[in-house]
Design an enzyme around this catalytic site. Structure first.
Site, PDB file in Angstrom:
ATOM      1  N   CYS A 111       0.818  -1.205   0.000  1.00 21.92           N
ATOM      2  CA  CYS A 111       0.000   0.000   0.000  1.00 21.92           C
ATOM      3  C   CYS A 111       0.860   1.267   0.000  1.00 21.92           C
ATOM      4  O   CYS A 111       1.521   1.552  -0.982  1.00 21.92           O
ATOM      5  CB  CYS A 111      -0.969  -0.048   1.183  1.00 21.92           C
ATOM      6  SG  CYS A 111      -2.271   1.198   1.145  1.00 21.92           S
ATOM      7  N   HIS A 112       0.865   2.036   1.080  1.00 24.32           N
ATOM      8  CA  HIS A 112       1.684   3.245   1.187  1.00 24.32           C
ATOM      9  C   HIS A 112       3.087   2.959   1.732  1.00 24.32           C
ATOM     10  O   HIS A 112       3.939   3.846   1.726  1.00 24.32           O
ATOM     11  CB  HIS A 112       1.007   4.266   2.109  1.00 24.32           C
ATOM     12  CG  HIS A 112      -0.179   4.946   1.514  1.00 24.32           C
ATOM     13  ND1 HIS A 112      -1.402   4.315   1.375  1.00 24.32           N
ATOM     14  CD2 HIS A 112      -0.349   6.188   1.001  1.00 24.32           C
ATOM     15  CE1 HIS A 112      -2.269   5.153   0.823  1.00 24.32           C
ATOM     16  NE2 HIS A 112      -1.657   6.288   0.587  1.00 24.32           N
ATOM     17  N   ALA A 113       3.349   1.753   2.204  1.00 28.81           N
ATOM     18  CA  ALA A 113       4.659   1.438   2.789  1.00 28.81           C
ATOM     19  C   ALA A 113       5.830   1.545   1.814  1.00 28.81           C
ATOM     20  O   ALA A 113       6.962   1.751   2.260  1.00 28.81           O
ATOM     21  CB  ALA A 113       4.637   0.060   3.453  1.00 28.81           C
TER      22      ALA A 113
END
Length: 186
Positions: A111-113
């Site tokens: 995801c945003h990682a």
């Protein structure tokens, strides 16, 4: 599902992690036989974000200060917006991620990682995916972004969103079982 008996995996997170992006890998990697620890700059518990509001707390097994890459076979980085954005400002978190990468160990981000892969210098020159809103951040960092469920580049595993978690976890298991990854430039 392939076995991870005798393998150790670290999940690095802080407050605001996307609930499923920590809990699903945690459960599935344990189910595969791995020892899995949650590490955080905070001690005690960290609170997740579940879609549109605060979720449940998760127990922290180890502080970031007492965590070393050489004790694990892989690091998993859950997304959510707050979690990776907070961790990318933590020099110890970035150093730990870099250490996993330098040792040829699996580095997995969902995801945003992948923001953490930008700040640790891992994104440049790699094939990666992520949540669509950070695509340009990855491209600007020199990554080759792909709109795929899961993308793997020499032990760096990335995935787009919670809907892709089964494939993400399966790829982590496969990559851990392959062992260390040679990441020298061609």
């Amino acid at each position: 599902m392939a076995s991870l008996n005798g393998k150790s995996i670290l999940i690095l997170a802080t407050h605001g992690f996307e609930q499923s992006e920590l809990e699903v890998p945690l459960a599935k990697l344990k189910e595969a036989g791995a020892t899995v620890h949650v590490a955080s700059p905070e001690s005690g518990e960290i609170k997740g974000w579940d879609k549109k509001d605060w979720g449940k707390a998760v127990k922290v097994d180890k502080s970031l200060d007492e965590t070393r890459a050489d004790a694990y076979d892989a690091i998993v980085l859950p997304g959510g917006q707050m979690n990776p954005d907070t961790l990318r400002g933590n020099d110890k978190a970035i150093a730990l991620i870099k250490d996993f990468f330098a040792q040829g160990k699996v580095v997995a981000a969902v995801c945003h990682a992948p923001w953490l892969l930008v700040d640790s210098g891992i994104a440049k020159g790699r094939r990666l995916t992520s949540y669509k809103t950070i695509k340009q951040d990855l491209v600007n960092a020199g990554a080759q972004w792909e709109d795929s469920e899961v993308v793997t580049d020499k032990g760096v595993v990335t995935s787009r969103n919670p809907g892709d978690l089964p494939a993400f976890v399966a790829k982590i298991i496969e990559e851990v079982n392959e062992g260390r990854h040679d990441r020298r430039a061609a």
